[in-house]
Design an enzyme around this catalytic site. Structure first.
Site, PDB file in Angstrom:
ATOM      1  N   HIS A 196     -13.769   1.697  10.033  1.00 43.58           N
ATOM      2  CA  HIS A 196     -13.054   2.214   8.889  1.00 43.58           C
ATOM      3  C   HIS A 196     -11.545   2.130   9.050  1.00 43.58           C
ATOM      4  O   HIS A 196     -10.807   1.880   8.103  1.00 43.58           O
ATOM      5  CB  HIS A 196     -13.476   3.663   8.704  1.00 43.58           C
ATOM      6  CG  HIS A 196     -12.749   4.386   7.642  1.00 43.58           C
ATOM      7  ND1 HIS A 196     -12.697   3.935   6.354  1.00 43.58           N
ATOM      8  CD2 HIS A 196     -12.037   5.525   7.659  1.00 43.58           C
ATOM      9  CE1 HIS A 196     -11.980   4.778   5.634  1.00 43.58           C
ATOM     10  NE2 HIS A 196     -11.549   5.730   6.408  1.00 43.58           N
TER      11      HIS A 196
ATOM     12  N   GLY B 295       0.845  -1.191   0.000  1.00 42.62           N
ATOM     13  CA  GLY B 295       0.000   0.000   0.000  1.00 42.62           C
ATOM     14  C   GLY B 295       0.878   1.237   0.000  1.00 42.62           C
ATOM     15  O   GLY B 295       2.048   1.191  -0.412  1.00 42.62           O
TER      16      GLY B 295
ATOM     17  N   ARG C  79     -14.550  12.646  13.238  1.00 39.85           N
ATOM     18  CA  ARG C  79     -15.295  11.429  12.916  1.00 39.85           C
ATOM     19  C   ARG C  79     -15.939  10.753  14.124  1.00 39.85           C
ATOM     20  O   ARG C  79     -17.077  10.298  14.048  1.00 39.85           O
ATOM     21  CB  ARG C  79     -14.353  10.428  12.256  1.00 39.85           C
ATOM     22  CG  ARG C  79     -13.927  10.919  10.909  1.00 39.85           C
ATOM     23  CD  ARG C  79     -12.894  10.026  10.300  1.00 39.85           C
ATOM     24  NE  ARG C  79     -12.674  10.471   8.933  1.00 39.85           N
ATOM     25  CZ  ARG C  79     -11.795   9.937   8.117  1.00 39.85           C
ATOM     26  NH1 ARG C  79     -11.041   8.941   8.528  1.00 39.85           N
ATOM     27  NH2 ARG C  79     -11.659  10.386   6.891  1.00 39.85           N
TER      28      ARG C  79
END
Lengths: 642, 260
Positions: free
Chosen positions: A406, A42, A331
């Site tokens: 998430h 990644g 969030r």
């Protein structure tokens, strides 16, 4: 065990610069003699493997996907923060540092966070040079937008596909090194264990997912950039393949696992629509820039078509409760408030399991103010994705959203050099615990992944290599053989149980339990219940699992079985950590610890530390170690976004 | 009210690269219209496991249409009947109750079958290795705003860069050509000023690799664009051809001995 953060002292503005000077270097002519293993491709792993290869090291990179370009960084939508202050709106490295420490609810290490903010500006330069097509203004200069938890516009973006474009930049740099012969790429290879020889990380054992071959790969140092563990919840916004196996296996070999209970629930995901659901889809937080969040004021209106509910009957609850940040609160707060509204019976959308879990995210005013074309330009692909999944058109009908898992702030404990408690084992990106404390701000994950991969690990890994004797163990070494044998034995065990239940069925059961007891809100009774239940599920797993086929072929059930087995162990540690941390902070909300207004109540006197857990053996309780956190620059206060 | 569907599937099963494959018939019952095609296959697979049979292997990962891992031919269309949609985002509301669905892997010489619906797309990575990058060293980048790029140009480069590398363009092409994939990467990088210095070698090397991998040639069917889940335009193929011709011409000129 004493946890040494190895963070430099002195003025924070020059810590990294001084540290860089003090670190040892490897002579360019000697670099090819050093082999480094990078697991995961990644943003962190891809950037690191490319950079080390370019510097002349001998790199082996591994990913479980068929191509390094598919790592889940690719799915990040909204953007990447950088303290460029191109908008002249008062941003600075110090402000980004301040926002990140505060946003993390004072549970991150100041030195690391400052370095991250400092490097953010280099990342943008690097990515532009690679050809990443960031959004631009008509002047040809780079555009910015604002994001949750900040009052400046410092987020760089590439439509709603920022992660994709940044990852392709790193991937292309990586493929260039593959072509140059400095990096050997092992796709469809899954790391199944860590090899530690004489106290140092010296390699990994992998399974070739096509042929099933189990192999040892040896090196002078190992870097894990294998992402987070959000899939412990089964339903999350992570890719289906994301798993904890690499870090969990390293944990069992001596790497401490820090703050596993710090998980982030993202407020803007598409609600669950049925029992068949395999994953959840995030809608970028950037939508909260122009979308307004609301629920009906009265419970009898929840089934009414939203466009028939007049303004005066709508509760724009974030704007009401937090007038200065409004829809852009961090969030954790946005998620918890959505849950509150739904718990009060004001949720909207289809009822699943007897409850309507959804709130509206409305673009009516944005379309009126900016015009449909401007909204389309900003969010077009997100609207399209929403329409595809739900069959509803968000230009006409408000979106329905609900929080979903998430990101995981917890991860393997690392020092300032991003080295774990196993010498020679480094951890980058979401896989480590280092920079986000108890809550990550939007557009900061991409920043951290690339900072670690391009600008931190290349220095700190080199510093380690320069001071460490090279690896001499080979396949015949007793320890290497022992690890290979144990991996083979575990695979045979999965195949030989021949029970009745699929790996997915156990994963769903575990995920539901963790979501209920260790999700957006946690309490003592629930966590204790989970700690009783998880060992029971695990026991059944090892007695009643069914994996068809053999180990010598592409066998997706076998891959899942190994991952679920590790989630079953991690899940227990998460609940234990959540029970142990008798305070609320960031994403960790203990119902027993809240203010009268229902905000998280930290306990700095007793919990201003990192909880790092040591594996003591199967069936033995983990031991906790504490790294005290000091705040010299940003003084802990109760976060207020009102 | 939510609809549920009963379907008959014909799925390509192939044990490994060398084995002979065949279609196998399955029944998929009680499938929610809100499930994706992959979630429908998940349910079929759980049913197979219950019966002690091996599940259908298929590649997938993000299930958000961006990683490019998934891909299969559904009723003759790459990624199924809905335009600009990957198969993970294809929902069962697109199908009728009782419908028969034929599912098979990408078919191309350069994409050998690994198992069932899983194919090896390493050839696409090798095309990128040949030149799909800008050779910039980590740390040596100039200040980002020192090089303004016209918005139109940057947006156009983005349109090409949106490719997810799924391989649908190859699977849809009667010649199994990788022109759209290669063109998209060449266009993304060659449109930008940062990509200018390597423009000629990039296009020449990538095209040479594409040929070496055994992909076919473009004969302007435009099926690739129809199948592309990211609406990538065939105009980029025209650009690739122009870039390739002028790069080749320039290379010949350089090779020609200079007259004294």
């Amino acid at each position: 065990m004493e946890l040494k953060a190895n963070a430099p002292s002195g003025p924070i503005e020059t810590r990294w610069e001084r540290h860089r000077f003090e670190m040892k270097l490897v002579n360019p002519a000697n670099r090819r003699k050093h082999k480094v293993i990078v697991v995961g491709t990644g943003l962190a792993g891809g950037a690191l493997a490319a950079t080390l290869g370019e510097q002349g090291y001998n790199v082996a990179a591994f990913c479980y996907q068929d191509s390094p370009r598919r790592a889940h960084s690719i799915a990040a939508q909204g953007g990447i923060n950088a303290a460029k202050n191109y908008q002249n709106d008062g941003d600075s490295v110090y402000r980004l540092f301040y926002d990140t420490v505060k946003g993390g609810d004072f549970r991150a290490r100041e030195s690391n966070v400052y370095r991250l903010a400092e490097l953010s500006v280099n990342i943008i330069d690097q990515c532009v040079a690679q050809g990443v097509p960031f959004a631009r203004e008509y002047s040809g200069l780079l555009a910015n937008r604002s994001f949750g938890g900040a009052q400046v516009s410092r987020t760089f973006y590439a439509r709603g596909q920022t992660g994709q474009q940044l990852l392709l930049g790193a991937y292309q740099a990586l493929e260039r090194q593959v072509n140059a012969g400095t990096v050997t790429m092992f796709s469809r290879h899954e790391m199944l264990d860590l090899i530690v020889v004489d106290g140092r990380a010296r390699g990994i054992v992998t399974r070739d997912m096509v042929s099933g071959k189990i192999e040892a790969h040896l090196a002078d140092a190992v870097v894990l950039c294998t992402g987070g563990y959000g899939n412990v919840f089964y339903l999350s916004t992570n890719a289906k393949g994301c798993n904890v196996t690499a870090t969990w296996r390293a944990h069992r070999k001596g790497a401490l696992f820090a703050n596993p209970c710090f998980t982030q629930i993202h407020p803007t995901c598409i609600p669950v629509s049925g029992e068949f659901q395999s994953k959840l889809t995030l809608m970028s937080e950037s939508l909260r820039n122009d979308g307004r969040v609301w629920v009906p004021k009265r419970a009898e209106d929840v089934t009414k078509p939203p466009n028939q509910i007049p303004e005066e009957d709508r509760d724009y609850y974030l704007e009401r409760l937090y007038p200065s940040f409004g829809n852009l609160v961090p969030r954790d707060i946005a998620s918890r408030r959505a849950k509150d509204m739904c718990d009060k019976g004001l949720g909207v959308g289809t009822a699943v399991g007897g409850q309507r879990l959804g709130v509206y995210l409305d673009f009516k005013d944005a379309v009126k103010r900016l015009g449909r074309k401007a909204v389309e330009e900003r969010y077009g692909n997100l609207f399209e994705m929403y329409e595809r999944i739900t069959g509803e058109d968000p230009y006409e009908v408000p979106m329905r959203i609900y929080p979903a898992t998430h990101y995981t702030m917890g991860g393997l404990w690392v020092d300032y050099n991003l080295m774990s408690t196993v010498p020679g084992l480094f951890v980058g990106g979401e896989a480590n615990f280092s920079d986000h404390g108890a809550n990550r701000l939007g557009a900061s994950a991409l920043m951290q992944g690339l900072a670690d991969g391009y600008f931190v690990l290349p220095y700190t890994v080199a510093n380690y290599l320069a001071q460490t004797p090279r690896n001499t163990a080979d396949d015949t070494h007793a320890e290497v053989r022992a690890v290979v044998d144990s991996v083979k034995e575990r695979i045979n065990k999965f195949l030989s149980i021949q029970g009745k239940r699929s790996p997915d069925s156990f994963h769903r059961e575990l995920g539901k339990l963790i979501w209920d007891k260790c999700g957006m809100a946690r309490n003592k009774a629930g966590l204790e219940k989970a700690l009783q239940e998880i060992p029971r599920i695990r026991e059944e797993f090892w007695e009643n699992l069914y994996v068809p086929g053999s180990g010598e072929e592409l066998n997706q059930s076998l891959e899942k079985a190994g991952r679920v087995a590790d989630f079953l162990e991690l899940g227990e540690l998460m609940c234990r950590d959540a029970l142990f941390r008798e305070e609320s902070c960031g994403g960790h909300f203990r119902e027993e610890h809240q203010t009268e207004e229902g905000e998280a109540k930290r306990d700095d006197e007793n919990f201003q530390f990192v909880a790092a857990w040591e594996f003591k053996g199967d069936g033995v309780e983990h031991q906790v170690h504490r790294e005290a956190l000091e705040f010299e620059y940003v003084k802990p206060t109760q976060r207020s976004y009102k | 009210m939510e609809k549920s569907l009963n379907l008959v599937l014909h799925v390509w099963r192939q044990k490994n690269r060398d084995a002979k494959g065949q279609f196998v018939r399955y029944e998929a019952k009680n499938i929610s219209e809100h499930a994706s095609l992959l979630e429908m296959l998940d349910q079929v697979n759980e049913g197979l496991l219950e019966k002690g049979e091996e599940p259908i292997a298929f590649d997938h990962d993000c299930r958000e249409g961006i990683c490019g891992a998934c891909g299969m031919i559904v009723n003759g269309h790459a990624h199924g009947p809905r335009k600009a949609t990957t198969v993970c985002q294809l929902h069962m509301r697109e199908f009728q109750d009782g419908e028969e669905i034929w599912i098979e892997p990408w078919r191309a010489a350069a994409f050998p079958v690994v198992r069932d619906l899983v194919v090896d797309r390493g050839s696409l990575d090798r095309i990128v290795q040949a030149g799909g990058f800008i050779s910039t060293r980590t740390g040596s980048a100039p200040e980002a705003n020192s090089l303004p790029v016209a918005k139109e140009k940057s947006d156009r480069a983005f349109d090409a860069a949106a490719c997810i590398g799924c391989g649908a363009c190859v699977a849809a092409c009667p010649n199994a050509a990788a022109m759209l994939f290669t063109a998209a990467k060449v266009a993304h990088l060659n449109l930008l000023p940062q990509g200018e210095p390597e423009r000629d070698t990039r296009v020449r090397n990538m095209v040479a690799q594409m040929d070496a991998e055994g992909f076919g040639h473009c004969t302007n069917h435009y099926e690739c664009m129809e199948a592309c889940p990211k609406h990538i335009s065939v105009e980029f193929i025209a650009q690739l051809n122009r870039e390739f011709m002028s790069a080749t011409a320039r290379a010949r000129q350089e090779l020609r001995p200079r007259r004294k």
